[in-house]
Design an enzyme around this catalytic site. Structure first.
Site, mmCIF file in Angstrom:
data_model
loop_
_atom_site.group_PDB
_atom_site.id
_atom_site.type_symbol
_atom_site.label_atom_id
_atom_site.label_comp_id
_atom_site.label_asym_id
_atom_site.label_seq_id
_atom_site.Cartn_x
_atom_site.Cartn_y
_atom_site.Cartn_z
ATOM 1 N N GLU A 96 0.835 -1.209 0.000
ATOM 2 C CA GLU A 96 0.000 0.000 0.000
ATOM 3 C C GLU A 96 0.868 1.257 0.000
ATOM 4 O OE1 GLU A 96 -2.360 -1.280 3.289
ATOM 5 O OE2 GLU A 96 -3.329 -2.735 1.978
ATOM 6 N N GLY A 172 -6.388 -8.077 1.073
ATOM 7 C CA GLY A 172 -7.724 -7.492 1.270
ATOM 8 C C GLY A 172 -8.749 -7.926 0.242
#
Ligand code: PGA
Length: 256
Positions: A96, A172
């Protein structure tokens, strides 16, 4: 010893919820899982309060990022010695951050070296994007990230170094990697680390799997011969679920 790491990312949004989550995690660390190292990675503003709460619980504390300089005019950054005062661990190179903060392999190498020099444990994350996976380029991408990220790492640092293989398409997404595929990539990582710092030192480097790990799928990863634990995102925000992950890991390693 296997490592089960809880990457809370930018959650929970208030300190009370963060401390509740810590209390839930501590219940398992006390007694039920002595053969597993448990580390939690809260957002920066919660670190001090969490540190006070987990003192003497056996649960380790880590930050989700660090800067590569030791002090100076770097607005918004946090140095390795500042973290070392309250943390044992830091995550470096999470996908990320590579994606949203444009972190490069070079920056990640500098952060890794700086954190290790301040005697922090480092979880360096690597992993390929979905496009690379679909194009059969996973090995090429991951080996490039490992080589670049370890550019300034010495054999002496190996016991404090962890590499987390996190395919970006698995993070995720609920689409966790096939264990056989994860195993092959982790084997590649181990080989490259060996080439870089020597086979003996490389054996001390722990390799984790991360990406949609849950209580219901953790066993298939921690059973893999080369897997030294898991890096858990979403499922670490639910204390009961995370505790189950720690217990399963403990059981699997207890039988090794
Ligand atoms: P996830 O995240 O478990 O929610 O897939 C893992 C990570 O980003 O470290």
């Amino acid at each position: 010893m296997p490592l089960v790491a809880a990457n809370w990312k930018m959650n929970p949004s208030n300190l009370d919820d963060a401390l509740d989550l810590v209390r839930g995690v501590m219940s398992v660390a006390r007694g039920q899982a002595q053969n597993v190292e448990v580390a939690i990675f809260p957002p920066f503003p919660w670190l001090l309060s969490v540190s006070d709460l987990i003192i003497e619980s056996g649960v380790k504390l880590g930050a989700q990022n660090v800067f590569w300089e030791m002090k100076g005019a770097y607005t918004g950054e946090v140095s390795p010695p500042m973290l070392k005062a309250i943390c044992q661990w830091v995550i470096v190179g999470h996908s990320e951050r590579r994606l949203y903060l444009a972190e490069t392999d070079e920056m990640i190498a500098k952060k890794t070296a700086a954190a290790l020099s301040a005697e922090l444990g480092v979880i360096m994350c690597v992993g390929e994007l979905a496009d690379h996976y679909d194009a059969g380029m996973s090995e090429q991408i991951v080996s490039g990230q490992v080589r670049a990220g370890l550019a300034s790492v010495a054999a002496d640092d190996s016991a404090r170094l962890v590499i987390a293989y996190e395919p970006v398409w698995a993070i995720g997404s609920g689409r966790n990697a096939d264990p056989e595929f994860a195993y092959k990539t982790m084997r590649l990582i181990r080989r490259i680390v060996g080439e870089m710092i020597g086979a003996g030192a490389a054996r001390k480097v722990r390799i984790l799997y991360g990406g949609s790990v849950k209580a219901s799928n953790v066993q298939q990863y921690v059973e893999l011969p080369l897997c030294d634990g898991v890096l858990v995102g979403g499922a670490s925000l639910d204390a009961e679920e995370f505790v189950k992950i720690v217990k399963t890991t403990s059981e699997v390693y207890g039988h090794r």
